[in-house]
Motif scaffolding. Structure first.
Motif, PDB file in Angstrom:
ATOM      1  N   GLY A  30       0.807  -1.212   0.000  1.00  0.00           N
ATOM      2  CA  GLY A  30       0.000   0.000   0.000  1.00  0.00           C
ATOM      3  C   GLY A  30       0.838   1.258   0.000  1.00  0.00           C
ATOM      4  O   GLY A  30       0.574   2.208  -0.744  1.00  0.00           O
ATOM      5  N   LEU A  31       1.883   1.274   0.826  1.00  0.00           N
ATOM      6  CA  LEU A  31       2.748   2.456   0.898  1.00  0.00           C
ATOM      7  C   LEU A  31       3.588   2.617  -0.360  1.00  0.00           C
ATOM      8  O   LEU A  31       3.796   3.728  -0.849  1.00  0.00           O
ATOM      9  N   MET A  32       4.087   1.507  -0.891  1.00  0.00           N
ATOM     10  CA  MET A  32       4.871   1.589  -2.120  1.00  0.00           C
ATOM     11  C   MET A  32       4.010   2.101  -3.272  1.00  0.00           C
ATOM     12  O   MET A  32       4.423   2.968  -4.055  1.00  0.00           O
ATOM     13  N   LEU A  33       2.800   1.567  -3.385  1.00  0.00           N
ATOM     14  CA  LEU A  33       1.918   2.001  -4.461  1.00  0.00           C
ATOM     15  C   LEU A  33       1.454   3.438  -4.253  1.00  0.00           C
ATOM     16  O   LEU A  33       1.252   4.176  -5.224  1.00  0.00           O
ATOM     17  N   ALA A  34       1.301   3.858  -3.001  1.00  0.00           N
ATOM     18  CA  ALA A  34       0.964   5.259  -2.734  1.00  0.00           C
ATOM     19  C   ALA A  34       2.048   6.181  -3.265  1.00  0.00           C
ATOM     20  O   ALA A  34       1.758   7.253  -3.827  1.00  0.00           O
ATOM     21  N   ALA A  64       8.252  -5.733  -5.632  1.00  0.00           N
ATOM     22  CA  ALA A  64       7.794  -4.345  -5.659  1.00  0.00           C
ATOM     23  C   ALA A  64       7.752  -3.813  -7.084  1.00  0.00           C
ATOM     24  O   ALA A  64       6.870  -3.027  -7.444  1.00  0.00           O
ATOM     25  N   SER A  65       8.707  -4.233  -7.905  1.00  0.00           N
ATOM     26  CA  SER A  65       8.698  -3.804  -9.305  1.00  0.00           C
ATOM     27  C   SER A  65       7.462  -4.332 -10.025  1.00  0.00           C
ATOM     28  O   SER A  65       6.923  -3.674 -10.930  1.00  0.00           O
ATOM     29  N   GLY A  81      13.045  10.643 -11.221  1.00  0.00           N
ATOM     30  CA  GLY A  81      14.380  10.209 -10.788  1.00  0.00           C
ATOM     31  C   GLY A  81      14.363   9.030  -9.849  1.00  0.00           C
ATOM     32  O   GLY A  81      15.424   8.553  -9.442  1.00  0.00           O
ATOM     33  N   PHE A  82      13.174   8.536  -9.494  1.00  0.00           N
ATOM     34  CA  PHE A  82      13.090   7.388  -8.589  1.00  0.00           C
ATOM     35  C   PHE A  82      13.183   6.087  -9.400  1.00  0.00           C
ATOM     36  O   PHE A  82      12.250   5.289  -9.453  1.00  0.00           O
ATOM     37  N   GLU A  83      14.332   5.925 -10.025  1.00  0.00           N
ATOM     38  CA  GLU A  83      14.572   4.704 -10.782  1.00  0.00           C
ATOM     39  C   GLU A  83      15.052   3.608  -9.838  1.00  0.00           C
ATOM     40  O   GLU A  83      15.715   3.889  -8.835  1.00  0.00           O
ATOM     41  N   THR A  84      14.733   2.383 -10.141  1.00  0.00           N
ATOM     42  CA  THR A  84      15.137   1.269  -9.289  1.00  0.00           C
ATOM     43  C   THR A  84      16.625   0.994  -9.483  1.00  0.00           C
ATOM     44  O   THR A  84      17.065   0.656 -10.580  1.00  0.00           O
ATOM     45  N   VAL A  85      17.388   1.163  -8.406  1.00  0.00           N
ATOM     46  CA  VAL A  85      18.843   1.000  -8.479  1.00  0.00           C
ATOM     47  C   VAL A  85      19.297  -0.381  -8.020  1.00  0.00           C
ATOM     48  O   VAL A  85      20.459  -0.738  -8.195  1.00  0.00           O
TER      49      VAL A  85
END
Length: 495
Positions: A30-34, A64-65, A81-85
Protein backbone atom coordinates in the motif's frame (compact mmCIF):
# COMPACT_ATOMS: atom_id res chain seq x y z
CA UNK A 1 25.27 27.36 -7.32
CA UNK A 2 27.63 28.13 -10.24
CA UNK A 3 29.10 25.37 -12.39
CA UNK A 4 26.39 22.84 -11.51
CA UNK A 5 24.76 21.06 -14.46
CA UNK A 6 21.57 22.94 -13.60
CA UNK A 7 21.17 26.03 -11.48
CA UNK A 8 20.56 25.01 -7.88
CA UNK A 9 19.89 27.13 -4.82
CA UNK A 10 21.18 25.47 -1.67
CA UNK A 11 20.44 26.53 1.88
CA UNK A 12 20.03 24.96 5.30
CA UNK A 13 17.29 22.38 5.00
CA UNK A 14 17.84 21.66 1.31
CA UNK A 15 17.26 18.00 0.52
CA UNK A 16 20.27 16.36 -1.10
CA UNK A 17 19.13 12.72 -1.01
CA UNK A 18 15.59 11.33 -1.27
CA UNK A 19 15.48 7.55 -1.18
CA UNK A 20 12.81 4.89 -0.95
CA UNK A 21 14.94 2.19 0.63
CA UNK A 22 14.59 -1.51 1.30
CA UNK A 23 13.97 -1.40 5.04
CA UNK A 24 10.75 -1.37 6.99
CA UNK A 25 7.78 0.00 5.12
CA UNK A 26 8.86 -0.75 1.54
CA UNK A 27 7.53 -4.26 2.16
CA UNK A 28 4.08 -2.68 2.50
CA UNK A 29 2.43 -2.75 -0.96
CA UNK A 30 0.00 0.00 0.00
CA UNK A 31 2.75 2.46 0.90
CA UNK A 32 4.87 1.59 -2.12
CA UNK A 33 1.92 2.00 -4.46
CA UNK A 34 0.96 5.26 -2.73
CA UNK A 35 4.41 6.57 -3.64
CA UNK A 36 3.91 5.51 -7.25
CA UNK A 37 0.43 7.02 -7.45
CA UNK A 38 1.66 10.30 -5.97
CA UNK A 39 4.49 10.36 -8.52
CA UNK A 40 2.03 9.68 -11.34
CA UNK A 41 -0.21 12.58 -10.32
CA UNK A 42 2.81 14.89 -9.95
CA UNK A 43 4.16 14.04 -13.40
CA UNK A 44 0.75 14.61 -15.02
CA UNK A 45 0.65 18.10 -13.54
CA UNK A 46 4.19 18.84 -14.71
CA UNK A 47 5.95 18.84 -11.33
CA UNK A 48 9.66 18.01 -11.26
CA UNK A 49 12.28 17.28 -8.62
CA UNK A 50 14.93 20.01 -8.13
CA UNK A 51 18.31 19.16 -9.62
CA UNK A 52 20.10 19.13 -6.25
CA UNK A 53 18.02 16.18 -4.96
CA UNK A 54 19.54 12.75 -5.60
CA UNK A 55 16.65 10.29 -5.88
CA UNK A 56 16.52 6.51 -5.92
CA UNK A 57 14.36 3.54 -5.08
CA UNK A 58 15.70 0.18 -3.88
CA UNK A 59 12.91 -2.14 -2.78
CA UNK A 60 13.67 -4.98 -0.43
CA UNK A 61 12.09 -7.40 -2.88
CA UNK A 62 11.81 -7.65 -6.65
CA UNK A 63 8.09 -8.11 -6.19
CA UNK A 64 7.79 -4.35 -5.66
CA UNK A 65 8.70 -3.80 -9.30
CA UNK A 66 5.77 -6.06 -10.18
CA UNK A 67 3.48 -3.84 -8.08
CA UNK A 68 4.54 -0.82 -10.10
CA UNK A 69 4.37 -2.61 -13.46
CA UNK A 70 0.87 -3.94 -12.80
CA UNK A 71 -0.34 -0.37 -12.25
CA UNK A 72 1.78 1.41 -14.86
CA UNK A 73 3.58 3.48 -12.24
CA UNK A 74 7.27 2.86 -12.88
CA UNK A 75 7.46 5.37 -15.76
CA UNK A 76 6.22 8.16 -13.47
CA UNK A 77 8.69 7.23 -10.73
CA UNK A 78 11.47 7.15 -13.33
CA UNK A 79 10.44 10.58 -14.60
CA UNK A 80 11.02 12.00 -11.11
CA UNK A 81 14.38 10.21 -10.79
CA UNK A 82 13.09 7.39 -8.59
CA UNK A 83 14.57 4.70 -10.78
CA UNK A 84 15.14 1.27 -9.29
CA UNK A 85 18.84 1.00 -8.48
CA UNK A 86 18.75 -2.46 -6.95
CA UNK A 87 17.05 -4.65 -4.35
CA UNK A 88 18.39 -4.56 -0.82
CA UNK A 89 20.18 -2.23 1.56
CA UNK A 90 21.26 1.01 -0.07
CA UNK A 91 20.88 4.49 1.41
CA UNK A 92 19.80 3.29 4.84
CA UNK A 93 23.08 1.38 5.30
CA UNK A 94 25.21 4.19 3.83
CA UNK A 95 25.26 3.02 0.22
CA UNK A 96 23.79 6.23 -1.14
CA UNK A 97 26.75 6.74 -3.45
CA UNK A 98 28.47 10.07 -4.04
CA UNK A 99 26.79 13.43 -4.47
CA UNK A 100 27.65 15.61 -7.43
CA UNK A 101 31.22 16.79 -6.61
CA UNK A 102 30.41 20.47 -7.26
CA UNK A 103 27.32 20.25 -5.08
CA UNK A 104 29.25 18.54 -2.30
CA UNK A 105 31.98 21.17 -2.49
CA UNK A 106 29.40 23.94 -2.17
CA UNK A 107 27.89 22.22 0.87
CA UNK A 108 31.28 22.00 2.58
CA UNK A 109 32.47 25.48 1.68
CA UNK A 110 29.27 27.11 2.92
CA UNK A 111 28.71 24.73 5.85
CA UNK A 112 25.19 24.01 4.62
CA UNK A 113 23.05 21.78 6.82
CA UNK A 114 21.74 19.55 4.08
CA UNK A 115 19.10 16.88 4.61
CA UNK A 116 18.14 13.44 3.44
CA UNK A 117 14.66 11.95 3.47
CA UNK A 118 14.33 8.19 3.36
CA UNK A 119 11.86 5.42 4.05
CA UNK A 120 14.31 3.26 5.99
CA UNK A 121 14.83 2.84 9.71
CA UNK A 122 18.27 4.30 10.38
CA UNK A 123 19.23 7.97 10.37
CA UNK A 124 22.34 8.22 12.57
CA UNK A 125 24.85 11.00 12.04
CA UNK A 126 26.94 10.57 8.87
CA UNK A 127 25.43 7.17 8.15
CA UNK A 128 23.43 8.25 5.10
CA UNK A 129 26.22 10.49 3.74
CA UNK A 130 29.16 12.17 5.42
CA UNK A 131 28.24 15.59 3.98
CA UNK A 132 24.58 15.45 5.06
CA UNK A 133 23.96 16.51 8.64
CA UNK A 134 20.23 15.86 9.09
CA UNK A 135 18.29 12.76 8.07
CA UNK A 136 14.55 12.20 8.32
CA UNK A 137 12.64 8.90 8.26
CA UNK A 138 9.23 8.81 6.62
CA UNK A 139 6.84 6.76 4.45
CA UNK A 140 7.56 6.20 0.73
CA UNK A 141 4.92 8.68 -0.53
CA UNK A 142 6.27 11.37 1.77
CA UNK A 143 9.77 10.76 0.39
CA UNK A 144 8.42 11.59 -3.08
CA UNK A 145 6.56 14.63 -1.73
CA UNK A 146 9.60 16.08 0.02
CA UNK A 147 11.75 15.36 -3.03
CA UNK A 148 9.38 17.48 -5.11
CA UNK A 149 9.59 20.27 -2.53
CA UNK A 150 13.39 20.02 -2.40
CA UNK A 151 13.52 21.10 1.23
CA UNK A 152 12.45 19.86 4.64
CA UNK A 153 11.31 23.20 6.08
CA UNK A 154 8.03 23.23 4.17
CA UNK A 155 4.52 23.53 5.60
CA UNK A 156 2.53 21.26 3.30
CA UNK A 157 -0.77 22.81 4.39
CA UNK A 158 0.23 26.34 3.50
CA UNK A 159 3.01 26.02 0.91
CA UNK A 160 2.80 24.43 -2.54
CA UNK A 161 5.14 21.71 -3.78
CA UNK A 162 5.51 23.64 -7.03
CA UNK A 163 3.43 24.87 -9.94
CA UNK A 164 1.69 22.97 -12.70
CA UNK A 165 2.08 23.50 -16.45
CA UNK A 166 -0.17 26.55 -16.27
CA UNK A 167 1.65 28.15 -13.35
CA UNK A 168 -1.01 27.17 -10.81
CA UNK A 169 0.27 26.22 -7.32
CA UNK A 170 0.08 22.49 -6.54
CA UNK A 171 -0.32 21.46 -2.91
CA UNK A 172 0.31 18.04 -1.40
CA UNK A 173 -3.44 17.52 -0.93
CA UNK A 174 -3.89 17.87 -4.70
CA UNK A 175 -1.76 14.81 -5.50
CA UNK A 176 -2.08 12.67 -2.37
CA UNK A 177 -3.76 9.38 -3.42
CA UNK A 178 -7.03 8.41 -1.76
CA UNK A 179 -7.53 5.21 0.20
CA UNK A 180 -9.76 3.92 -2.60
CA UNK A 181 -7.06 4.54 -5.22
CA UNK A 182 -4.48 2.73 -3.13
CA UNK A 183 -6.83 -0.21 -2.49
CA UNK A 184 -7.57 -0.50 -6.22
CA UNK A 185 -3.84 -0.50 -7.02
CA UNK A 186 -3.13 -3.14 -4.38
CA UNK A 187 -5.90 -5.35 -5.84
CA UNK A 188 -4.35 -5.06 -9.30
CA UNK A 189 -0.97 -6.13 -7.99
CA UNK A 190 -2.13 -9.33 -6.29
CA UNK A 191 -0.40 -12.06 -8.25
CA UNK A 192 0.63 -15.21 -6.34
CA UNK A 193 2.37 -16.54 -9.44
CA UNK A 194 4.77 -13.57 -9.39
CA UNK A 195 5.89 -14.55 -5.90
CA UNK A 196 6.45 -18.14 -6.98
CA UNK A 197 8.41 -16.99 -10.01
CA UNK A 198 10.66 -14.62 -8.10
CA UNK A 199 11.27 -16.74 -5.01
CA UNK A 200 11.88 -20.10 -6.63
CA UNK A 201 15.59 -20.69 -6.11
CA UNK A 202 16.54 -22.75 -9.14
CA UNK A 203 19.30 -22.14 -11.71
CA UNK A 204 16.84 -21.39 -14.50
CA UNK A 205 14.82 -18.93 -12.39
CA UNK A 206 17.82 -17.25 -10.73
CA UNK A 207 20.75 -17.49 -13.15
CA UNK A 208 22.78 -14.83 -11.33
CA UNK A 209 22.66 -16.81 -8.10
CA UNK A 210 23.58 -19.95 -10.01
CA UNK A 211 26.62 -18.19 -11.48
CA UNK A 212 28.08 -17.35 -8.05
CA UNK A 213 31.04 -19.62 -7.35
CA UNK A 214 31.18 -21.15 -3.88
CA UNK A 215 34.07 -23.26 -2.57
CA UNK A 216 33.40 -26.81 -1.52
CA UNK A 217 34.74 -28.85 1.39
CA UNK A 218 33.97 -29.25 5.06
CA UNK A 219 36.38 -26.50 6.18
CA UNK A 220 36.40 -22.99 4.76
CA UNK A 221 39.66 -22.04 3.07
CA UNK A 222 40.59 -18.55 4.23
CA UNK A 223 42.12 -16.22 1.65
CA UNK A 224 44.70 -13.83 3.10
CA UNK A 225 44.20 -11.48 0.16
CA UNK A 226 40.45 -11.15 0.61
CA UNK A 227 39.31 -7.69 1.65
CA UNK A 228 35.80 -8.91 2.51
CA UNK A 229 36.22 -12.06 4.61
CA UNK A 230 39.04 -12.87 7.01
CA UNK A 231 39.54 -15.42 9.77
CA UNK A 232 38.26 -13.54 12.85
CA UNK A 233 40.85 -13.22 15.64
CA UNK A 234 38.47 -13.66 18.56
CA UNK A 235 39.89 -17.06 19.53
CA UNK A 236 43.56 -16.08 19.39
CA UNK A 237 45.18 -17.39 22.56
CA UNK A 238 42.09 -19.36 23.54
CA UNK A 239 42.88 -22.24 25.92
CA UNK A 240 39.51 -22.94 27.50
CA UNK A 241 40.63 -21.62 30.89
CA UNK A 242 38.78 -19.05 32.98
CA UNK A 243 40.76 -15.84 33.15
CA UNK A 244 41.71 -14.13 36.38
CA UNK A 245 39.90 -10.88 37.00
CA UNK A 246 42.45 -8.40 38.31
CA UNK A 247 42.88 -4.66 38.68
CA UNK A 248 43.43 -2.64 35.52
CA UNK A 249 46.32 -0.26 36.15
CA UNK A 250 47.66 2.80 34.35
CA UNK A 251 45.26 2.59 31.44
CA UNK A 252 45.26 5.37 28.87
CA UNK A 253 42.00 6.85 27.58
CA UNK A 254 41.44 6.13 23.91
CA UNK A 255 38.51 8.51 23.92
CA UNK A 256 36.44 10.63 26.28
CA UNK A 257 32.99 11.14 24.78
CA UNK A 258 29.83 13.04 25.64
CA UNK A 259 26.20 11.94 25.81
CA UNK A 260 24.27 9.91 23.24
CA UNK A 261 27.17 8.17 21.53
CA UNK A 262 25.47 5.64 19.26
CA UNK A 263 26.71 2.31 17.99
CA UNK A 264 26.95 4.03 14.60
CA UNK A 265 29.41 6.51 16.12
CA UNK A 266 31.39 3.61 17.55
CA UNK A 267 31.20 1.36 14.49
CA UNK A 268 29.91 3.19 11.41
CA UNK A 269 28.10 1.24 8.72
CA UNK A 270 28.35 3.86 5.98
CA UNK A 271 30.95 4.96 3.49
CA UNK A 272 34.65 4.33 4.09
CA UNK A 273 36.73 7.49 4.10
CA UNK A 274 39.65 7.44 1.70
CA UNK A 275 42.07 9.14 4.11
CA UNK A 276 41.11 7.18 7.25
CA UNK A 277 42.83 4.01 8.50
CA UNK A 278 40.31 1.68 6.83
CA UNK A 279 40.56 3.48 3.50
CA UNK A 280 44.36 3.49 3.63
CA UNK A 281 44.33 -0.24 4.40
CA UNK A 282 42.06 -1.01 1.45
CA UNK A 283 44.29 1.02 -0.85
CA UNK A 284 47.31 -0.92 0.40
CA UNK A 285 45.45 -4.08 -0.64
CA UNK A 286 44.98 -2.74 -4.15
CA UNK A 287 41.33 -1.70 -3.75
CA UNK A 288 40.43 1.44 -5.69
CA UNK A 289 38.29 4.17 -4.14
CA UNK A 290 35.34 3.23 -6.36
CA UNK A 291 35.40 -0.29 -4.92
CA UNK A 292 35.59 0.62 -1.22
CA UNK A 293 31.91 -0.19 -0.69
CA UNK A 294 30.84 0.41 2.93
CA UNK A 295 31.70 -0.72 6.44
CA UNK A 296 28.39 -2.55 6.48
CA UNK A 297 29.41 -4.63 3.49
CA UNK A 298 32.86 -5.43 4.88
CA UNK A 299 31.81 -6.55 8.35
CA UNK A 300 33.33 -9.98 7.63
CA UNK A 301 36.82 -8.44 7.66
CA UNK A 302 38.09 -7.47 11.11
CA UNK A 303 41.04 -5.63 9.52
CA UNK A 304 38.64 -3.14 8.01
CA UNK A 305 36.17 -3.03 10.90
CA UNK A 306 38.77 -2.52 13.64
CA UNK A 307 40.24 0.37 11.69
CA UNK A 308 36.74 1.78 11.40
CA UNK A 309 35.93 1.60 15.11
CA UNK A 310 35.34 5.08 16.56
CA UNK A 311 35.91 6.41 13.02
CA UNK A 312 32.52 8.01 12.35
CA UNK A 313 33.18 11.43 10.82
CA UNK A 314 30.75 13.02 13.31
CA UNK A 315 32.03 11.46 16.54
CA UNK A 316 33.51 13.99 18.96
CA UNK A 317 36.37 12.93 21.20
CA UNK A 318 36.59 15.55 23.94
CA UNK A 319 40.33 14.90 24.23
CA UNK A 320 40.72 16.57 20.82
CA UNK A 321 39.33 20.08 21.07
CA UNK A 322 36.97 21.30 18.36
CA UNK A 323 37.35 18.26 16.12
CA UNK A 324 34.96 15.72 14.65
CA UNK A 325 36.09 12.28 13.50
CA UNK A 326 38.11 9.32 14.74
CA UNK A 327 40.97 11.23 16.35
CA UNK A 328 42.65 11.11 19.72
CA UNK A 329 45.81 12.24 21.50
CA UNK A 330 48.61 9.71 21.88
CA UNK A 331 50.86 9.93 24.94
CA UNK A 332 53.19 7.03 24.24
CA UNK A 333 56.79 7.09 23.04
CA UNK A 334 56.42 5.54 19.60
CA UNK A 335 56.27 7.34 16.28
CA UNK A 336 52.88 6.92 14.67
CA UNK A 337 51.35 8.29 11.46
CA UNK A 338 50.02 11.82 11.63
CA UNK A 339 46.31 12.17 10.81
CA UNK A 340 45.13 13.99 7.72
CA UNK A 341 44.28 17.24 9.47
CA UNK A 342 45.72 19.66 11.98
CA UNK A 343 44.52 18.99 15.50
CA UNK A 344 45.22 21.60 18.17
CA UNK A 345 46.68 19.93 21.23
CA UNK A 346 48.35 21.24 24.34
CA UNK A 347 50.04 17.89 24.91
CA UNK A 348 50.25 14.52 23.23
CA UNK A 349 50.47 13.61 19.56
CA UNK A 350 47.38 13.91 17.36
CA UNK A 351 46.57 10.50 15.90
CA UNK A 352 43.87 8.36 14.42
CA UNK A 353 42.27 6.31 17.19
CA UNK A 354 43.27 3.07 15.45
CA UNK A 355 46.93 4.07 15.12
CA UNK A 356 47.11 5.17 18.76
CA UNK A 357 45.51 1.91 19.92
CA UNK A 358 47.99 -0.21 17.97
CA UNK A 359 50.93 1.79 19.37
CA UNK A 360 49.65 1.37 22.92
CA UNK A 361 49.18 -2.36 22.29
CA UNK A 362 52.86 -2.73 21.34
CA UNK A 363 53.75 -1.35 24.76
CA UNK A 364 51.12 -3.46 26.56
CA UNK A 365 49.35 -0.31 27.71
CA UNK A 366 45.72 -1.05 28.62
CA UNK A 367 43.07 1.27 27.26
CA UNK A 368 39.84 2.68 28.61
CA UNK A 369 36.92 4.62 27.13
CA UNK A 370 34.88 7.23 28.99
CA UNK A 371 31.31 8.08 27.96
CA UNK A 372 28.26 10.04 29.07
CA UNK A 373 24.56 9.16 29.11
CA UNK A 374 23.04 6.46 26.88
CA UNK A 375 26.37 5.21 25.63
CA UNK A 376 25.80 2.66 22.84
CA UNK A 377 22.27 3.77 21.98
CA UNK A 378 20.77 3.01 18.57
CA UNK A 379 21.21 -0.18 16.56
CA UNK A 380 22.53 -3.07 18.61
CA UNK A 381 25.45 -3.58 16.22
CA UNK A 382 27.77 -6.32 17.43
CA UNK A 383 30.80 -4.67 15.80
CA UNK A 384 30.53 -1.74 18.20
CA UNK A 385 31.60 -4.20 20.93
CA UNK A 386 33.85 -6.34 18.73
CA UNK A 387 35.84 -3.35 17.49
CA UNK A 388 36.18 -1.98 21.02
CA UNK A 389 37.66 -5.32 22.08
CA UNK A 390 40.05 -5.55 19.14
CA UNK A 391 41.38 -2.05 19.79
CA UNK A 392 42.54 -3.26 23.20
CA UNK A 393 39.96 -1.45 25.32
CA UNK A 394 39.66 -3.21 28.68
CA UNK A 395 36.86 -1.15 30.21
CA UNK A 396 34.20 1.41 29.28
CA UNK A 397 33.07 3.78 32.03
CA UNK A 398 29.91 5.82 31.43
CA UNK A 399 27.06 7.63 33.09
CA UNK A 400 24.69 5.03 31.61
CA UNK A 401 24.54 2.37 28.89
CA UNK A 402 22.02 1.34 26.31
CA UNK A 403 21.11 -2.10 27.65
CA UNK A 404 22.03 -4.24 24.63
CA UNK A 405 25.39 -2.57 24.10
CA UNK A 406 26.27 -3.10 27.75
CA UNK A 407 25.48 -6.78 27.30
CA UNK A 408 27.47 -6.92 24.05
CA UNK A 409 30.54 -5.43 25.75
CA UNK A 410 30.45 -8.22 28.34
CA UNK A 411 29.96 -10.71 25.51
CA UNK A 412 33.22 -9.47 24.00
CA UNK A 413 35.12 -9.49 27.30
CA UNK A 414 35.10 -5.71 27.81
CA UNK A 415 34.21 -4.53 31.33
CA UNK A 416 31.31 -2.02 31.53
CA UNK A 417 31.16 0.33 34.52
CA UNK A 418 28.98 3.27 35.54
CA UNK A 419 29.87 6.28 37.62
CA UNK A 420 28.25 5.78 41.02
CA UNK A 421 27.76 9.56 41.06
CA UNK A 422 27.14 10.92 37.58
CA UNK A 423 28.58 14.29 38.57
CA UNK A 424 32.03 12.68 38.74
CA UNK A 425 32.01 12.44 34.94
CA UNK A 426 32.47 16.21 34.83
CA UNK A 427 35.77 15.89 36.71
CA UNK A 428 37.10 13.58 33.99
CA UNK A 429 35.66 15.09 30.79
CA UNK A 430 38.25 17.93 30.50
CA UNK A 431 41.27 15.66 31.02
CA UNK A 432 43.72 14.63 28.30
CA UNK A 433 47.09 13.51 29.65
CA UNK A 434 45.79 11.14 32.29
CA UNK A 435 45.90 7.50 33.33
CA UNK A 436 43.20 5.42 34.99
CA UNK A 437 43.32 2.43 37.31
CA UNK A 438 40.31 0.31 38.24
CA UNK A 439 40.92 -1.10 41.71
CA UNK A 440 39.06 -3.83 43.57
CA UNK A 441 38.55 -6.27 40.71
CA UNK A 442 38.84 -9.97 41.48
CA UNK A 443 37.13 -13.26 40.64
CA UNK A 444 34.95 -13.01 43.71
CA UNK A 445 33.30 -9.82 42.54
CA UNK A 446 29.51 -9.71 42.85
CA UNK A 447 27.08 -8.32 40.27
CA UNK A 448 26.85 -4.53 40.45
CA UNK A 449 29.62 -4.34 43.03
CA UNK A 450 31.21 -0.95 43.60
CA UNK A 451 34.93 -0.57 42.91
CA UNK A 452 37.31 2.37 42.64
CA UNK A 453 38.39 4.34 39.58
CA UNK A 454 41.69 6.05 40.38
CA UNK A 455 42.35 9.05 38.16
CA UNK A 456 45.93 10.28 37.79
CA UNK A 457 46.27 13.50 35.77
CA UNK A 458 49.79 14.29 34.58
CA UNK A 459 49.86 17.67 36.29
CA UNK A 460 47.69 17.18 39.39
CA UNK A 461 47.26 14.81 42.34
CA UNK A 462 45.38 11.56 41.84
CA UNK A 463 41.79 11.25 43.01
CA UNK A 464 39.42 8.33 43.44
CA UNK A 465 35.90 7.94 42.07
CA UNK A 466 33.42 5.18 42.97
CA UNK A 467 32.17 3.19 39.98
CA UNK A 468 29.72 0.32 39.68
CA UNK A 469 30.67 -2.83 37.80
CA UNK A 470 27.82 -3.40 35.35
CA UNK A 471 28.06 -7.16 35.34
CA UNK A 472 24.45 -7.52 36.38
CA UNK A 473 23.87 -11.27 36.65
CA UNK A 474 25.84 -14.41 37.58
CA UNK A 475 25.76 -15.71 34.00
CA UNK A 476 27.18 -12.44 32.71
CA UNK A 477 30.03 -12.90 35.16
CA UNK A 478 30.67 -16.35 33.69
CA UNK A 479 30.71 -14.90 30.17
CA UNK A 480 33.15 -12.21 31.21
CA UNK A 481 35.51 -14.55 33.07
CA UNK A 482 35.55 -16.86 30.05
CA UNK A 483 36.82 -13.94 27.97
CA UNK A 484 33.47 -13.38 26.28
CA UNK A 485 30.43 -15.29 25.11
CA UNK A 486 32.23 -16.83 22.13
CA UNK A 487 34.89 -18.33 24.38
CA UNK A 488 32.25 -19.40 26.89
CA UNK A 489 30.23 -21.28 24.28
CA UNK A 490 33.29 -22.95 22.75
CA UNK A 491 34.44 -24.06 26.20
CA UNK A 492 31.04 -25.62 26.87
CA UNK A 493 31.17 -27.42 23.51
CA UNK A 494 34.65 -28.77 24.22
CA UNK A 495 33.57 -29.97 27.64
Amino acid sequence: MEGFSQEAELKDGSILIAAITSCTNTSNPGLMLAAGLLAQKAVKLGLTVPSHVKTSIAPGSRIASDYFAANGLQASLDALGFETVGYGCTTCIGNSGPLNPELEQAVKENNIIGASVLSGNRNFEARIHASIKTNFLMSPPLVVAFALAGRVDIDFQKEPLGTDKNGKPVFLKDIWPSSAEIAEAVAKSRNPEAYRELYTITPDKNPRWAAVHAPSGSVFQWNENSTYIQNPPFFCGFNGQTRTLADITDARPLGIFGDSVTTDHISPAGAIRETGPAGLYLQSMGVSRNDFNSFGSRRGNDRVMTRGTFANVRIKNLMVDGTEGGYTLYFGNREIPAPDKNIPASAGSPAFIYDAAMAYARDNTPLIVIGGEDYGMGSSRDWAAKGTNLLGVKAVVTKSFERIHRSNLIGMGVLPLNFANKEDYDRIAPLKDVTFSILGLNNGIAPRQQVTLRVQPADAPAFDIPVVVRIDTPIEKEYYLAGGILQYVLTQILK
